[in-house]
Design a protein around this motif. Structure first.
Motif, PDB file in Angstrom:
ATOM      1  N   GLU A 112      34.587 152.841  23.255  1.00  0.00           N
ATOM      2  CA  GLU A 112      36.023 154.052  23.370  1.00  0.00           C
ATOM      3  C   GLU A 112      36.481 153.847  21.835  1.00  0.00           C
ATOM      4  O   GLU A 112      37.796 154.619  21.862  1.00  0.00           O
ATOM      5  CB  GLU A 112      36.980 153.324  24.837  1.00  0.00           C
ATOM      6  CG  GLU A 112      36.105 153.674  25.881  1.00  0.00           C
ATOM      7  CD  GLU A 112      36.471 153.315  27.411  1.00  0.00           C
ATOM      8  OE1 GLU A 112      36.223 153.743  28.107  1.00  0.00           O
ATOM      9  OE2 GLU A 112      37.396 152.150  26.504  1.00  0.00           O
ATOM     10  N   THR A 113      36.452 152.271  21.028  1.00  0.00           N
ATOM     11  CA  THR A 113      37.338 151.780  20.651  1.00  0.00           C
ATOM     12  C   THR A 113      36.866 151.607  19.132  1.00  0.00           C
ATOM     13  O   THR A 113      36.962 151.371  17.996  1.00  0.00           O
ATOM     14  CB  THR A 113      37.729 150.171  20.367  1.00  0.00           C
ATOM     15  OG1 THR A 113      36.141 149.029  20.946  1.00  0.00           O
ATOM     16  CG2 THR A 113      38.798 150.121  22.055  1.00  0.00           C
ATOM     17  N   THR A 115      33.861 150.431  17.779  1.00  0.00           N
ATOM     18  CA  THR A 115      33.355 149.493  17.247  1.00  0.00           C
ATOM     19  C   THR A 115      32.587 148.651  18.211  1.00  0.00           C
ATOM     20  O   THR A 115      31.538 149.491  18.968  1.00  0.00           O
ATOM     21  CB  THR A 115      34.203 148.046  17.601  1.00  0.00           C
ATOM     22  OG1 THR A 115      34.732 147.937  19.529  1.00  0.00           O
ATOM     23  CG2 THR A 115      35.821 148.017  17.356  1.00  0.00           C
ATOM     24  N   SER A 138      41.987 149.099  15.728  1.00  0.00           N
ATOM     25  CA  SER A 138      40.808 148.793  16.429  1.00  0.00           C
ATOM     26  C   SER A 138      40.248 147.675  16.831  1.00  0.00           C
ATOM     27  O   SER A 138      39.226 147.791  18.177  1.00  0.00           O
ATOM     28  CB  SER A 138      39.499 149.453  15.861  1.00  0.00           C
ATOM     29  OG  SER A 138      38.942 149.359  14.867  1.00  0.00           O
ATOM     30  N   LYS A 141      42.571 145.811  20.064  1.00  0.00           N
ATOM     31  CA  LYS A 141      42.528 146.467  20.984  1.00  0.00           C
ATOM     32  C   LYS A 141      40.714 146.053  21.503  1.00  0.00           C
ATOM     33  O   LYS A 141      40.631 145.822  23.412  1.00  0.00           O
ATOM     34  CB  LYS A 141      42.041 148.262  20.777  1.00  0.00           C
ATOM     35  CG  LYS A 141      43.227 149.082  20.359  1.00  0.00           C
ATOM     36  CD  LYS A 141      43.602 150.291  19.989  1.00  0.00           C
ATOM     37  CE  LYS A 141      44.973 151.126  20.284  1.00  0.00           C
ATOM     38  NZ  LYS A 141      44.528 152.510  19.454  1.00  0.00           N
ATOM     39  N   ALA A 142      40.084 146.232  20.929  1.00  0.00           N
ATOM     40  CA  ALA A 142      38.592 145.980  21.498  1.00  0.00           C
ATOM     41  C   ALA A 142      38.835 144.625  21.961  1.00  0.00           C
ATOM     42  O   ALA A 142      38.281 144.329  22.919  1.00  0.00           O
ATOM     43  CB  ALA A 142      37.396 145.972  20.103  1.00  0.00           C
TER      44      ALA A 142
END
Length: 290
Positions: A112-113, A115, A138, A141-142
């Motif tokens: 989703e991110t 990464t 990113s 967020k991860a």
């Protein structure tokens, strides 16, 4: 504090020439229960002077191993004796259990991110996931989402201070042959606090811990960039050390981290190392050492 090699070798020699014996199985089991909590014994073996006990952790349902043996001391290739030593795989096996429990969530978050992550400690040098991200946004967020998931496994505060680190994604970073020194670090999240810390915040937190180690009731007041001359220290006693400011001139910039001690006095800790007169060691410069 960085000790001289000769001091370390002397200590090891004294340990090697002592009459202390490695721990027996019952001693290993008692120590494991004190440090890690309730467990049952899976197996006990003794061979060639080494005792190995496999234990089952009752709180989180995994096996780990404790060992007791004698480690050899080698100086310039010569055997200088041995000393009683022990090893404990609790942290490593706990991390494998935790990651196994949450792997599906980690895979989903990484997708989703945008990464990727590694959870192989031999590759990364970290027991918990290392995230590779194209940018800090990113990556943060991860890391926050990873931390939220892993925090669900933080039973009895066992995972407090575990870090989920983020590095810049690159071919060099992905190489299994290159270590952390070749990675560009973007930041981290440290449990149980689910907050992303960039490099500046990580550095500040490190100095706060140094200040609290001096006085656990000290209050952190903030930081300020000054010149080396403002510290009143002797430039010739600065110790050059990787990752520090390493001032070379009176007007070289240094960062000072200020604290108020529990007795009401103020002190600072500098972001460079210093060799104080009469001290065979060197450590962070600090006003309470003057």
């Amino acid at each position: 504090m960085k000790k001289a090699l000769s001091i370390l070798l002397s200590c090891l020699f004294l340990m090697g020439t002592s009459s202390c014996a490695p721990k027996n199985a019952n001693q290993l089991i008692s120590q494991a229960r004190r440090e890690h909590g309730s467990c049952t014994v899976v197996s006990k073996t003794t061979a060639d002077g080494e005792t190995t006990v496999v234990l089952h952790d009752e709180l989180q349902d995994f096996d780990y191993t404790v060992r007791s043996f004698r480690s050899k001391i080698n100086i310039d290739g010569a055997n200088a004796g041995s000393y009683p030593d022990s090893r404990d795989s609790f942290d490593e096996d706990l991390s494998k259990k935790v990651i196994s429990n949450v792997k599906d969530d980690l895979d989903r978050i990484a997708e989703e991110t945008g990464t990727i992550y590694y959870a192989d400690s031999e590759k990364t040098g970290n027991l918990y996931p290392v995230i590779l991200a194209k940018n800090t946004e990113s990556g943060s967020k991860a890391a926050i989402s990873f931390a939220e998931v892993i925090q669900t496994q933080n039973i009895d505060h066992r995972l407090d201070n575990v870090e989920i680190t983020v590095y810049q994604d690159s071919e060099i970073t992905r190489s299994s042959e290159l270590g952390p020194a070749y990675r560009t670090r973007l930041g981290s999240v440290r449990l149980p606090d689910i907050t992303f810390r960039d490099i500046e915040k990580e550095t500040e937190d490190t100095f706060i811990q140094i200040g609290l180690a001096h006085d656990k009731k000290a209050e952190y007041l903030g930081k300020e960039q000054k010149t080396f001359a403002d510290t009143g220290l002797d430039l010739e006693r600065v110790v050059i050390y990787d990752g520090e400011s390493n001032p070379t001139r009176p007007d070289s910039p240094v960062t000072l981290y200020y604290f108020r001690a529990s007795d009401g006095t103020d002190f600072w800790i500098g972001d460079f190392s210093y060799n104080y007169p009469g001290d065979e060691y060197f450590d962070r410069a600090a006003s309470f050492r003057n």
